[in-house]
Design an enzyme around this catalytic site. Structure first.
Site, mmCIF file in Angstrom:
data_model
loop_
_atom_site.group_PDB
_atom_site.id
_atom_site.type_symbol
_atom_site.label_atom_id
_atom_site.label_comp_id
_atom_site.label_asym_id
_atom_site.label_seq_id
_atom_site.Cartn_x
_atom_site.Cartn_y
_atom_site.Cartn_z
ATOM 1 N N ARG A 110 62.264 65.269 41.127
ATOM 2 C CA ARG A 110 62.344 64.305 39.673
ATOM 3 C C ARG A 110 60.900 64.257 40.546
ATOM 4 N NH1 ARG A 110 64.714 58.494 40.963
ATOM 5 N NH2 ARG A 110 64.828 58.244 44.049
ATOM 6 N N ASN A 148 58.922 54.398 36.205
ATOM 7 C CA ASN A 148 60.068 54.103 37.527
ATOM 8 C C ASN A 148 59.493 54.284 38.375
ATOM 9 O OD1 ASN A 148 63.002 53.529 38.285
ATOM 10 N ND2 ASN A 148 62.985 54.745 39.619
ATOM 11 N N GLU A 149 59.208 52.954 39.722
ATOM 12 C CA GLU A 149 58.701 53.636 40.622
ATOM 13 C C GLU A 149 57.777 54.446 41.214
ATOM 14 O OE1 GLU A 149 62.016 54.092 43.690
ATOM 15 O OE2 GLU A 149 62.134 52.292 43.532
ATOM 16 N N GLU A 305 66.130 46.639 41.664
ATOM 17 C CA GLU A 305 67.617 47.804 41.989
ATOM 18 C C GLU A 305 66.631 46.201 43.558
ATOM 19 O OE1 GLU A 305 66.019 51.525 42.926
ATOM 20 O OE2 GLU A 305 65.308 51.897 40.592
ATOM 21 N N TRP A 313 69.708 57.578 51.353
ATOM 22 C CA TRP A 313 68.899 58.781 51.657
ATOM 23 C C TRP A 313 68.561 58.155 53.166
ATOM 24 C CZ3 TRP A 313 65.569 54.224 52.527
ATOM 25 C CH2 TRP A 313 65.764 53.328 51.344
HETATM 26 C C1 GAL Z 1 64.858 54.282 44.054
HETATM 27 C C2 GAL Z 1 65.180 54.663 42.448
HETATM 28 C C3 GAL Z 1 65.974 55.030 41.959
HETATM 29 C C4 GAL Z 1 67.392 55.516 42.952
HETATM 30 C C5 GAL Z 1 66.972 54.727 44.282
HETATM 31 C C6 GAL Z 1 68.423 54.840 45.383
HETATM 32 O O1 GAL Z 1 63.768 54.357 44.439
HETATM 33 O O2 GAL Z 1 63.796 53.498 41.725
HETATM 34 O O3 GAL Z 1 66.339 55.643 40.861
HETATM 35 O O4 GAL Z 1 66.624 56.908 43.282
HETATM 36 O O5 GAL Z 1 66.149 54.952 44.557
HETATM 37 O O6 GAL Z 1 68.250 54.192 46.145
#
Ligand code: GAL
Length: 646
Positions: A110, A148-149, A305, A313
């Site tokens: 992405r 987004n971010e 979020e 991750w």
């Molecule tokens: C954020 C992102 C989300 C998702 C999430 C996972 O960085 O905006 O789309 O990837 O992390 O932790």
């Protein structure tokens, strides 16, 4: 201050396009059962909304927005530009980002775009216009979520369009090439430029690059992303002037300057993923909430979020212990968030994030995670006296992205993790239950009684002058080592470091004496240890409170205090260890009379007041008994007590 929302928000990113429509009905029903108020929709939907260049398909989005609306769920609608589709990248391969070594980053994850790509921008803006026109008046729409971010994966790109845009940015900043040569100090190493088109982005080079060029590239790259945001913002403001707009920040994210960005959002939102395996992760999380609140002068913000349990991750993706998710959520509310949203509503079955927790996990609603979500939703629905309220802080800690960028360059006196140095000072205030704001170099200082400056290596003269005047007017300033060394062009301040702070502190710094990572004892009225660093301090007019007891600077002043006008200036010529920072902070709290909710720090425990509620939270995995403002409380492991504020 009023809230943008009628009640605390609860919910999360919702990606219905990953599921057949039968699941959508269950989603809405489960959301209602869990007290969800808000779903963030469409963040990664570009390829489905515009399957071919200029051909749009909004049928599925119409359908889900209507269903959500019928279910009483409000929508934060994304502009869907975060992940450009394959057809766009095929048609415009030049839009792909290029890394510092010249490697083009391919399609298939992405954020596959260079921040300076014209093709990306044109197509993004066109999509946003269509979305704004179609949904601007939809009754479910609560706010816009742009992209987004920004910069999460690609914050710097070294492609040809970026190089052109960098040159244009420099020309705008400096006006003439002579001025750029002065600012960049190009007399050094034969770097003089005759014209702007001789300049390149700072690619991998034989050795250390020009420091000001590197810093300007950081500033430019932050601005390039901001430019993309502003292009979308312009469309939304024009088409839907009354709908609030945000984009989700990432805490102390090192790549963009959120002080600058925050001026352009209607409300700040943040994405936050503290590591459940790290018992101290609540400290950075608390600081992050405080930063988010500070970015727009205390305005309530929104946690956009967080993970209900594990992420996917890290090398080790720990699950959250029972209660830990509630504890982190209440921390956000207590520190100014008007809600708690998550990534994401339903755990993906396929794709790169299928192992990331969600509000409805793979196991389904009959699961620990979902039950905790339901309980949290119910608790927030019943929480009175908090929404829209401010957190009042009389302590400010300076945070500057310019200093972060300057500190991470090479060829400096020592490598510094700027954020860690800032947190050295944040921690003792947190431990004592003293609310702190963060302060940028342009922030209003007048409401603070204590200000802390840590490793502010680079700062404009104007800010140091304002600090000096603020001390003279009665403030108490604590300045930590390696501050006031360089101006905003990264040129050294001459005649002893500290610039205009010398007036407030009554000292100058003559020379650094890094202690090679060793701890150095301080002796005197306030003793303790410094970590890995010493300076030779010349005292013009200040009391020496402690001296170095070891190392090259043995016997030289380590900690000084000066009465300056109606205020006080402290200087510490080393990096404090936890004990020294705690002692000095306690002393300053005592002298200034700034109130602390906690007398005796307890690991894992924090206390903060917002509106009608005092939030006392134990992030630790053992129960704790603590005295908070004279009241004894026993908290379970990961437990929280919400007390009426007295
Ligand atoms: C954020 C992102 C989300 C998702 C999430 C996972 O960085 O905006 O789309 O990837 O992390 O932790």
């Amino acid at each position: 201050m009023a809230s943008l929302f009628p009640a605390l928000r609860f919910g999360g990113d919702y990606n219905p396009e990953q599921w057949p429509r039968e699941v959508w009905d269950e989603d809405v029903a489960l959301m209602r059962g869990a007290g969800v108020t808000t779903a963030t929709v469409g963040v990664f939907s570009w390829a489905l909304l515009e399957p071919r260049d200029g051909e749009f398909d909004f049928e599925w989005l119409d359908d889900i927005l209507d269903r959500l609306h019928e279910g009483g769920i409000r929508v934060i609608l994304a502009t869907a530009t975060a992940s450009p589709p394959a057809w766009l990248v095929r048609a415009h391969p030049e839009m792909l980002p290029v890394d510092v070594d010249g490697i083009t980053l391919g399609f298939g994850s992405r954020q596959s775009y260079s921040p300076s790509s014209a093709a990306y921008r044109e197509h993004a803006v066109r999509l946003v216009e269509r979305i704004a026109e179609r949904y601007g008046a939809h009754p479910a729409l609560e706010a816009w979520h742009i992209n987004n971010e920004y910069g999460c994966h690609v914050a710097r790109s070294y492609d040809a369009e970026s190089a052109d845009a960098f040159r244009a940015w420099l020309e705008k900043r400096y006006g003439t090439i002579e001025e750029l040569n002065r600012a960049w100090g190009t007399a050094f190493w034969s770097q003089h430029y005759g014209r702007f088109d001789e300049i390149d982005v700072p690619r991998t080079m034989p050795t250390f690059g020009n420091p000001t060029q590197l810093l300007d590239f950081e500033r430019f790259s932050s601005d390039a992303l901001l430019g993309l945001y502003l292009a979308e913002l312009e469309v939304l403001r024009r088409v839907t002037p009354d709908v609030p707009i945000t984009t989700n920040f990432m805490g102390f994210f090192a790549e963009v300057d959120y002080w600058k960005w925050a001026q352009h959002v209607d409300f700040v939102t943040d994405d936050s993923y503290p590591d459940p395996a790290d018992p101290d992760s609540y400290v950075l999380a608390a600081a992050t909430r405080d930063l988010m609140r500070s970015l727009r002068g205390g305005q309530p913000w929104l946690l956009m979020e967080q993970a209900p349990s594990a992420v996917n991750w890290r090398a080790d993706n720990s699950a959250k212990a029972p209660g830990a998710h509630r504890a982190h959520s209440l921390q956000a509310i207590g520190r100014g968030s008007d809600g708690v949203l998550h990534f994401q509503w339903r755990q993906s079955q396929a794709g790169a994030e299928k192992f990331h927790s969600a509000m409805v996990p793979h196991a389904g609603p009959d699961s620990r995670v979902h039950r905790e979500i339901q309980a949290l939703g119910a608790e927030l629905a019943g929480m009175q006296g908090v929404i829209g309220e401010e957190v009042s802080a009389s302590v400010g800690i300076v945070f500057s992205w310019d200093s972060l960028w300057a500190n991470r360059q090479h060829a400096t006196p020592s490598s510094i993790d700027y954020l860690e140095h800032v947190l050295d000072w944040y921690r003792p205030f947190l431990d004592r239950g003293v609310a702190t704001d963060f302060v940028g170099v342009d922030s209003d200082l007048s409401t603070y009684r204590i200000l802390v400056v840590a490793s502010l290596v680079s700062a404009p003269d104007e800010f140091l002058d304002r600090l000096e005047a603020w001390v003279a007017a009665g403030g108490t300033l604590v300045v930590g080592h390696q501050s006031g060394i360089l101006d905003q062009d990264l040129h050294a301040r001459l005649g002893g470091y500290l610039g205009a702070l010398r007036g407030a502190l009554g000292v100058r710094v003559e020379e650094f004496a890094p202690a090679g990572g060793r701890n150095v004892p301080l002796t005197g009225e306030l003793d303790g240890h410094g970590q890995g660093w010493q300076e030779f301090v010349l005292v013009d007019s200040a009391e020496v409170v402690a001296r170095f007891g070891d190392g090259l600077a043995t016997g030289h002043p380590a900690l000084t205090r000066r009465d300056h006008g109606d205020g006080v200036g402290w200087y510490l010529a080393t990096r404090p260890d936890a004990e020294l920072a705690a002692r000095l902070v306690s002393r300053v709290l005592e002298e200034t009379g700034v109130e602390a909710l906690i007398e005796t720090p307890t690991p894992g425990v924090e206390a903060v007041e917002r509106g009608a509620i005092r939030f006392v939270i134990n992030h630790g995995d053992i129960p704790r008994t603590v005295l908070v403002a004279g009241e004894e409380l026993t908290l379970d492991a990961h437990g929280a007590s919400l007390r009426p504020r007295r």
